[in-house]
Design an enzyme around this catalytic site. Structure first.
Site, short mmCIF file in Angstrom:
data_model
loop_
_atom_site.label_atom_id
_atom_site.label_comp_id
_atom_site.label_asym_id
_atom_site.label_seq_id
_atom_site.Cartn_x
_atom_site.Cartn_y
_atom_site.Cartn_z
N HIS A 93 0.87 -1.18 0.00
CA HIS A 93 0.00 0.00 0.00
C HIS A 93 0.90 1.22 0.00
O HIS A 93 2.14 1.09 0.00
CB HIS A 93 -0.94 -0.03 1.21
CG HIS A 93 -0.25 -0.28 2.52
ND1 HIS A 93 0.62 0.63 3.07
CD2 HIS A 93 -0.27 -1.35 3.36
CE1 HIS A 93 1.09 0.15 4.21
NE2 HIS A 93 0.57 -1.05 4.41
N GLY A 145 1.87 3.15 2.23
CA GLY A 145 2.86 3.17 3.31
C GLY A 145 4.16 2.50 2.86
O GLY A 145 5.26 3.04 3.02
N HIS A 146 4.01 1.30 2.27
CA HIS A 146 5.19 0.59 1.77
C HIS A 146 5.89 1.43 0.68
O HIS A 146 7.12 1.52 0.65
CB HIS A 146 4.79 -0.74 1.14
CG HIS A 146 4.24 -1.75 2.11
ND1 HIS A 146 2.93 -2.19 2.04
CD2 HIS A 146 4.80 -2.41 3.15
CE1 HIS A 146 2.73 -3.08 3.00
NE2 HIS A 146 3.83 -3.23 3.68
N GLN A 206 7.27 -15.13 12.75
CA GLN A 206 6.76 -14.02 13.57
C GLN A 206 5.26 -14.10 13.79
O GLN A 206 4.66 -13.19 14.37
CB GLN A 206 7.17 -12.67 12.98
CG GLN A 206 6.49 -12.30 11.68
CD GLN A 206 7.10 -11.04 11.08
OE1 GLN A 206 8.24 -11.05 10.64
NE2 GLN A 206 6.35 -9.95 11.05
N LYS A 229 4.75 2.96 12.15
CA LYS A 229 3.49 2.27 12.44
C LYS A 229 3.77 1.15 13.44
O LYS A 229 3.01 0.91 14.35
CB LYS A 229 2.93 1.72 11.14
CG LYS A 229 1.94 0.63 11.30
CD LYS A 229 0.60 1.05 10.81
CE LYS A 229 -0.44 0.03 11.15
NZ LYS A 229 -0.04 -1.33 10.79
N ASP A 230 4.88 0.43 13.19
CA ASP A 230 5.31 -0.63 14.10
C ASP A 230 6.42 -0.05 14.97
O ASP A 230 7.59 -0.39 14.81
CB ASP A 230 5.80 -1.82 13.31
CG ASP A 230 4.72 -2.36 12.38
OD1 ASP A 230 3.95 -3.22 12.81
OD2 ASP A 230 4.63 -1.89 11.23
N GLN A 287 8.62 -2.37 17.01
CA GLN A 287 9.52 -3.10 16.11
C GLN A 287 10.74 -2.24 15.76
O GLN A 287 11.88 -2.72 15.78
CB GLN A 287 8.76 -3.49 14.84
CG GLN A 287 9.62 -4.00 13.71
CD GLN A 287 8.78 -4.46 12.54
OE1 GLN A 287 8.21 -5.54 12.57
NE2 GLN A 287 8.68 -3.65 11.51
N MET A 291 -2.50 3.09 7.29
CA MET A 291 -2.52 2.06 6.24
C MET A 291 -1.91 0.78 6.77
O MET A 291 -0.95 0.80 7.53
CB MET A 291 -1.74 2.55 5.03
CG MET A 291 -2.46 3.67 4.33
SD MET A 291 -1.75 3.97 2.73
CE MET A 291 -2.75 5.36 2.24
N SER A 292 -2.50 -0.34 6.36
CA SER A 292 -2.01 -1.64 6.78
C SER A 292 -2.52 -2.69 5.80
O SER A 292 -3.66 -2.58 5.32
CB SER A 292 -2.56 -1.97 8.18
OG SER A 292 -2.38 -3.34 8.46
P1 AMP Z 1 4.58 -5.06 6.71
O1 AMP Z 1 4.57 -5.45 5.27
O2 AMP Z 1 3.22 -4.76 7.25
O3 AMP Z 1 5.39 -5.98 7.56
O4 AMP Z 1 5.33 -3.67 6.79
C1 AMP Z 1 6.59 -3.48 6.20
C2 AMP Z 1 7.14 -2.16 6.66
O5 AMP Z 1 6.24 -1.14 6.28
C3 AMP Z 1 7.30 -2.07 8.18
O6 AMP Z 1 8.48 -1.35 8.47
C4 AMP Z 1 6.08 -1.28 8.59
O7 AMP Z 1 6.26 -0.54 9.78
C5 AMP Z 1 5.93 -0.36 7.40
N1 AMP Z 1 4.55 0.14 7.32
C6 AMP Z 1 3.42 -0.59 7.23
N2 AMP Z 1 2.34 0.21 7.21
C7 AMP Z 1 2.81 1.48 7.31
C8 AMP Z 1 2.21 2.77 7.36
N3 AMP Z 1 0.89 2.92 7.31
N4 AMP Z 1 3.00 3.83 7.46
C9 AMP Z 1 4.35 3.70 7.52
N5 AMP Z 1 4.98 2.52 7.48
C10 AMP Z 1 4.22 1.42 7.37
#
Ligand code: AMP
Length: 281
Positions: A34, A36-37, A61, A149-150, A153, A184-185
């Site tokens: 999304h 965010g990525h 995880q 967001k995390d 982490q 976003m997630s």
């Molecule tokens: P994920 O694919 O959900 O494991 O996320 C991969 C990376 O993208 C991690 O470093 C997350 O913190 C970051 N991330 C996911 N969603 C967001 C967001 N809405 N805003 C900023 N970073 C994000």
């Protein structure tokens, strides 16, 4: 953009880049990209000459009752998006290639992983630090970008890098939100239209907290109670509402510049997290 499937080929690429004296930026992800990525990818491109986005839904995880089996995936769309962002490499290894049958080593950060998500997801952070350590060794990045967001982490990975003397700069990227404030997630895709609306209570809680802080509130316990009350008015299950120091992750009694409001809730079967530093706008 090249798609690489094995750690050996990935390291061969990294060694060629290092031999050419170029810098490597890494964005570790679990895919289903999304905005965010994509923002993280842009940040990596700003910092490094060559960029890698890794896509690995890391079984280590996920807890046994979590959503590993149904985690959203769309490989061809992810490829298109990563390519459009100008990534050099999409590293998407198979589980068997990342975890060989004999593998028996894990990387664990103590302390910072005890509370917040660590409490409700036992084993989660060991899975994260182990896979990120492996990605660092395979890809040899100079820069690695993670989302706030995390935020737990991010703190855990910064600790790991400092403790193990890793020569990689960890870059934290602000949370990227939908127009209405929902962080976003990839997991937002699980939400029904109604649940999606309910999930906005997280951002409303942040807005409320910021307003209270601006009005001069300093007692963390009062704010925590108010936030819990606000969330309880919605059809959600609260996992935690905590006011913690952003570096130590320790609960704070007095709201101050380093205070982060961190929340985890369940909306239906979907677990959502959000957080904000209350003194930053
Ligand atoms: P994920 O694919 O959900 O494991 O996320 C991969 C990376 O993208 C991690 O470093 C997350 O913190 C970051 N991330 C996911 N969603 C967001 C967001 N809405 N805003 C900023 N970073 C994000």
């Amino acid at each position: 953009m090249e798609i690489i499937r094995t750690p050996a080929e990935m390291t061969a690429w990294a060694n060629r880049v290092l031999a050419a004296r170029q810098t490597i930026g890494l964005v570790p992800t679990m895919g289903f990209f999304h905005e965010g990525h994509l923002c993280l990818m842009r940040k990596a491109k700003e910092k490094a000459e060559r960029t890698v986005v890794s896509l690995f839904v890391n079984p280590l995880q996920f807890g046994i009752n979590e959503d590993l089996g149904r985690y959203p995936r769309d490989f061809s769309r992810d490829c298109q998006r990563a390519q459009a962002e100008g990534m050099d490499i999409l590293f998407a290894p198979e589980v068997q290639a990342m975890y060989l049958p004999k593998s028996s080593t894990k990387v664990e950060v103590a302390g910072l992983t005890d509370g917040l998500c660590g409490e409700s997801r036992p084993g989660h952070f060991v899975g994260v630090t182990t896979v990120v350590a492996k990605l660092f060794n395979i890809i040899k990045p100079h820069y690695a970008v993670f989302g706030r967001k995390d935020f737990q982490q991010l703190a855990v990975i910064e600790r790991m890098v400092a403790d193990l003397n890793w020569d990689v700069e960890i870059i934290g990227h602000p949370i990227v939100r939908e127009a209405d404030g929902l962080a976003m997630s990839s997991r937002n895709t699980y939400l029904s239209a109604r649940e999606r609306q309910t999930a906005l209570c997280l951002f409303q809680a942040i807005a409320h907290a910021r307003k209270r802080v601006q009005a001069g509130l300093v007692a963390a316990n009062i704010l925590q109670r108010e936030i819990e009350e606000l969330l309880r008015q919605e059809a959600v299950t609260i996992e935690y509402v905590s006011l913690v120091d952003q570096a130590t992750l320790q609960p704070q009694d007095v709201l101050q510049k380093s205070t982060v409001l961190a929340m985890a809730i369940k909306v239906g079967a979907t677990r959502l997290i959000d957080n904000a530093n209350l003194f930053e706008t």
